[in-house]
Design a protein around this motif. Structure first.
Motif, PDB file in Angstrom:
ATOM      1  N   LEU A 129      14.929   1.648   0.616  1.00  0.00           N
ATOM      2  CA  LEU A 129      15.119   1.029   1.930  1.00  0.00           C
ATOM      3  C   LEU A 129      14.920   2.056   3.042  1.00  0.00           C
ATOM      4  O   LEU A 129      14.238   1.783   4.029  1.00  0.00           O
ATOM      5  N   ALA A 130      15.517   3.228   2.892  1.00  0.00           N
ATOM      6  CA  ALA A 130      15.381   4.273   3.910  1.00  0.00           C
ATOM      7  C   ALA A 130      13.914   4.658   4.092  1.00  0.00           C
ATOM      8  O   ALA A 130      13.460   4.868   5.224  1.00  0.00           O
ATOM      9  N   ASN A 131      13.164   4.744   2.997  1.00  0.00           N
ATOM     10  CA  ASN A 131      11.742   5.064   3.093  1.00  0.00           C
ATOM     11  C   ASN A 131      11.014   3.993   3.897  1.00  0.00           C
ATOM     12  O   ASN A 131      10.259   4.307   4.816  1.00  0.00           O
ATOM     13  N   VAL A 132      11.223   2.737   3.551  1.00  0.00           N
ATOM     14  CA  VAL A 132      10.536   1.651   4.254  1.00  0.00           C
ATOM     15  C   VAL A 132      10.906   1.667   5.737  1.00  0.00           C
ATOM     16  O   VAL A 132      10.032   1.579   6.609  1.00  0.00           O
ATOM     17  N   GLN A 133      12.186   1.786   6.037  1.00  0.00           N
ATOM     18  CA  GLN A 133      12.624   1.755   7.435  1.00  0.00           C
ATOM     19  C   GLN A 133      12.100   2.932   8.251  1.00  0.00           C
ATOM     20  O   GLN A 133      12.018   2.845   9.477  1.00  0.00           O
ATOM     21  N   ALA A 171       0.808  -1.219   0.000  1.00  0.00           N
ATOM     22  CA  ALA A 171       0.000   0.000   0.000  1.00  0.00           C
ATOM     23  C   ALA A 171       0.846   1.277   0.000  1.00  0.00           C
ATOM     24  O   ALA A 171       0.317   2.369  -0.224  1.00  0.00           O
ATOM     25  N   ASP A 172       2.130   1.158   0.228  1.00  0.00           N
ATOM     26  CA  ASP A 172       3.028   2.314   0.290  1.00  0.00           C
ATOM     27  C   ASP A 172       3.463   2.661  -1.130  1.00  0.00           C
ATOM     28  O   ASP A 172       4.209   1.915  -1.760  1.00  0.00           O
ATOM     29  N   PRO A 173       3.013   3.790  -1.668  1.00  0.00           N
ATOM     30  CA  PRO A 173       3.350   4.129  -3.059  1.00  0.00           C
ATOM     31  C   PRO A 173       4.846   4.310  -3.298  1.00  0.00           C
ATOM     32  O   PRO A 173       5.314   4.159  -4.422  1.00  0.00           O
ATOM     33  N   ALA A 176       5.907   0.134  -3.136  1.00  0.00           N
ATOM     34  CA  ALA A 176       5.268  -0.858  -4.010  1.00  0.00           C
ATOM     35  C   ALA A 176       6.045  -0.992  -5.320  1.00  0.00           C
ATOM     36  O   ALA A 176       6.340  -0.008  -5.984  1.00  0.00           O
ATOM     37  N   GLY A 177       6.418  -2.221  -5.641  1.00  0.00           N
ATOM     38  CA  GLY A 177       7.174  -2.489  -6.855  1.00  0.00           C
ATOM     39  C   GLY A 177       8.664  -2.242  -6.734  1.00  0.00           C
ATOM     40  O   GLY A 177       9.431  -2.578  -7.623  1.00  0.00           O
ATOM     41  N   LYS A 178       9.096  -1.637  -5.635  1.00  0.00           N
ATOM     42  CA  LYS A 178      10.515  -1.338  -5.423  1.00  0.00           C
ATOM     43  C   LYS A 178      11.096  -2.109  -4.253  1.00  0.00           C
ATOM     44  O   LYS A 178      12.304  -2.241  -4.136  1.00  0.00           O
ATOM     45  N   PHE A 179      10.222  -2.561  -3.363  1.00  0.00           N
ATOM     46  CA  PHE A 179      10.621  -3.320  -2.178  1.00  0.00           C
ATOM     47  C   PHE A 179       9.724  -4.544  -2.121  1.00  0.00           C
ATOM     48  O   PHE A 179       8.507  -4.418  -2.099  1.00  0.00           O
ATOM     49  N   THR A 180      10.320  -5.720  -2.150  1.00  0.00           N
ATOM     50  CA  THR A 180       9.522  -6.941  -2.071  1.00  0.00           C
ATOM     51  C   THR A 180       9.897  -7.716  -0.820  1.00  0.00           C
ATOM     52  O   THR A 180      11.038  -7.627  -0.342  1.00  0.00           O
ATOM     53  N   TYR A 181       8.935  -8.452  -0.323  1.00  0.00           N
ATOM     54  CA  TYR A 181       9.148  -9.218   0.903  1.00  0.00           C
ATOM     55  C   TYR A 181       8.437 -10.547   0.783  1.00  0.00           C
ATOM     56  O   TYR A 181       7.266 -10.597   0.400  1.00  0.00           O
ATOM     57  N   GLN A 182       9.172 -11.605   1.066  1.00  0.00           N
ATOM     58  CA  GLN A 182       8.614 -12.954   1.047  1.00  0.00           C
ATOM     59  C   GLN A 182       8.979 -13.633   2.360  1.00  0.00           C
ATOM     60  O   GLN A 182      10.049 -13.377   2.919  1.00  0.00           O
ATOM     61  N   VAL A 183       8.104 -14.507   2.805  1.00  0.00           N
ATOM     62  CA  VAL A 183       8.327 -15.234   4.043  1.00  0.00           C
ATOM     63  C   VAL A 183       7.956 -16.692   3.817  1.00  0.00           C
ATOM     64  O   VAL A 183       6.962 -16.990   3.158  1.00  0.00           O
ATOM     65  N   ALA A 184       8.755 -17.587   4.368  1.00  0.00           N
ATOM     66  CA  ALA A 184       8.488 -19.020   4.237  1.00  0.00           C
ATOM     67  C   ALA A 184       8.601 -19.690   5.600  1.00  0.00           C
ATOM     68  O   ALA A 184       9.362 -19.257   6.458  1.00  0.00           O
ATOM     69  N   VAL A 185       7.828 -20.765   5.742  1.00  0.00           N
ATOM     70  CA  VAL A 185       7.937 -21.644   6.892  1.00  0.00           C
ATOM     71  C   VAL A 185       8.510 -22.956   6.369  1.00  0.00           C
ATOM     72  O   VAL A 185       7.970 -23.544   5.428  1.00  0.00           O
ATOM     73  N   ALA A 186       9.598 -23.405   6.963  1.00  0.00           N
ATOM     74  CA  ALA A 186      10.252 -24.638   6.520  1.00  0.00           C
ATOM     75  C   ALA A 186       9.386 -25.852   6.859  1.00  0.00           C
ATOM     76  O   ALA A 186       8.436 -25.771   7.646  1.00  0.00           O
ATOM     77  N   ASP A 187       9.737 -26.955   6.280  1.00  0.00           N
ATOM     78  CA  ASP A 187       8.988 -28.199   6.468  1.00  0.00           C
ATOM     79  C   ASP A 187       8.915 -28.638   7.931  1.00  0.00           C
ATOM     80  O   ASP A 187       7.986 -29.345   8.311  1.00  0.00           O
ATOM     81  N   ASP A 188       9.855 -28.208   8.754  1.00  0.00           N
ATOM     82  CA  ASP A 188       9.815 -28.587  10.169  1.00  0.00           C
ATOM     83  C   ASP A 188       8.761 -27.808  10.955  1.00  0.00           C
ATOM     84  O   ASP A 188       8.489 -28.095  12.117  1.00  0.00           O
ATOM     85  N   GLY A 189       8.157 -26.781  10.298  1.00  0.00           N
ATOM     86  CA  GLY A 189       7.104 -25.997  10.931  1.00  0.00           C
ATOM     87  C   GLY A 189       7.587 -24.931  11.892  1.00  0.00           C
ATOM     88  O   GLY A 189       6.799 -24.120  12.355  1.00  0.00           O
ATOM     89  N   LYS A 190       8.863 -24.890  12.178  1.00  0.00           N
ATOM     90  CA  LYS A 190       9.410 -23.929  13.136  1.00  0.00           C
ATOM     91  C   LYS A 190      10.404 -22.957  12.517  1.00  0.00           C
ATOM     92  O   LYS A 190      10.453 -21.797  12.917  1.00  0.00           O
ATOM     93  N   SER A 191      11.195 -23.418  11.568  1.00  0.00           N
ATOM     94  CA  SER A 191      12.195 -22.553  10.936  1.00  0.00           C
ATOM     95  C   SER A 191      11.489 -21.574  10.007  1.00  0.00           C
ATOM     96  O   SER A 191      10.650 -21.970   9.196  1.00  0.00           O
ATOM     97  N   ARG A 192      11.832 -20.302  10.145  1.00  0.00           N
ATOM     98  CA  ARG A 192      11.218 -19.232   9.344  1.00  0.00           C
ATOM     99  C   ARG A 192      12.319 -18.538   8.545  1.00  0.00           C
ATOM    100  O   ARG A 192      13.419 -18.323   9.048  1.00  0.00           O
ATOM    101  N   VAL A 193      11.991 -18.174   7.314  1.00  0.00           N
ATOM    102  CA  VAL A 193      12.928 -17.467   6.450  1.00  0.00           C
ATOM    103  C   VAL A 193      12.198 -16.282   5.833  1.00  0.00           C
ATOM    104  O   VAL A 193      11.098 -16.435   5.294  1.00  0.00           O
TER     105      VAL A 193
END
Length: 101
Positions: A63-67, A30-32, A35-52
């Motif tokens: 980056l400075a804008n997002v932070q 939603a941040d103009p 959007a399209g300049k900063f991407t973020y993905q998150v995964a949960v590993a097969d063990d159900g506890k490890s996060r990436v």
């Protein structure tokens, strides 16, 4: 393009964790200025506890804008809380990327 990889182990309240991640990603989208300049993905590993988490951005300005945004300032401490002592971060340059999603 720069990026960061964040890894940790989490076995707490899954609903709270998912809501925190969803809220952050929705705020980025939603941040103009992000959007399209900063991407973020998150995964949960097969063990159900490890996060990436993978963040990518096109410039230091993006980056400075997002932070500087309230959504980031709320999110970063939550990730540290979720991760506890297991948090690791690795900054990196993206040198090759496939096309597609």
């Amino acid at each position: 393009m720069r990026g960061i990889t964040i890894t940790y182990s989490f076995d707490g309240n899954e609903a709270e964790w998912q809501a925190t991640i969803r809220t952050f990603i929705e705020a980025i989208n939603a941040d103009p200025e992000a959007a399209g300049k900063f991407t973020y993905q998150v995964a949960v590993a097969d063990d159900g506890k490890s996060r990436v988490h993978w963040g990518r951005w096109d410039s230091a300005e993006t980056l400075a804008n997002v932070q500087s945004q309230p959504y980031f300032q709320a999110f970063a401490p939550k990730v540290k809380q979720f991760a506890g002592e297991t948090l690791t971060t690795t900054g990196h340059d993206i040198t090759l990327k496939s096309s597609g999603w």
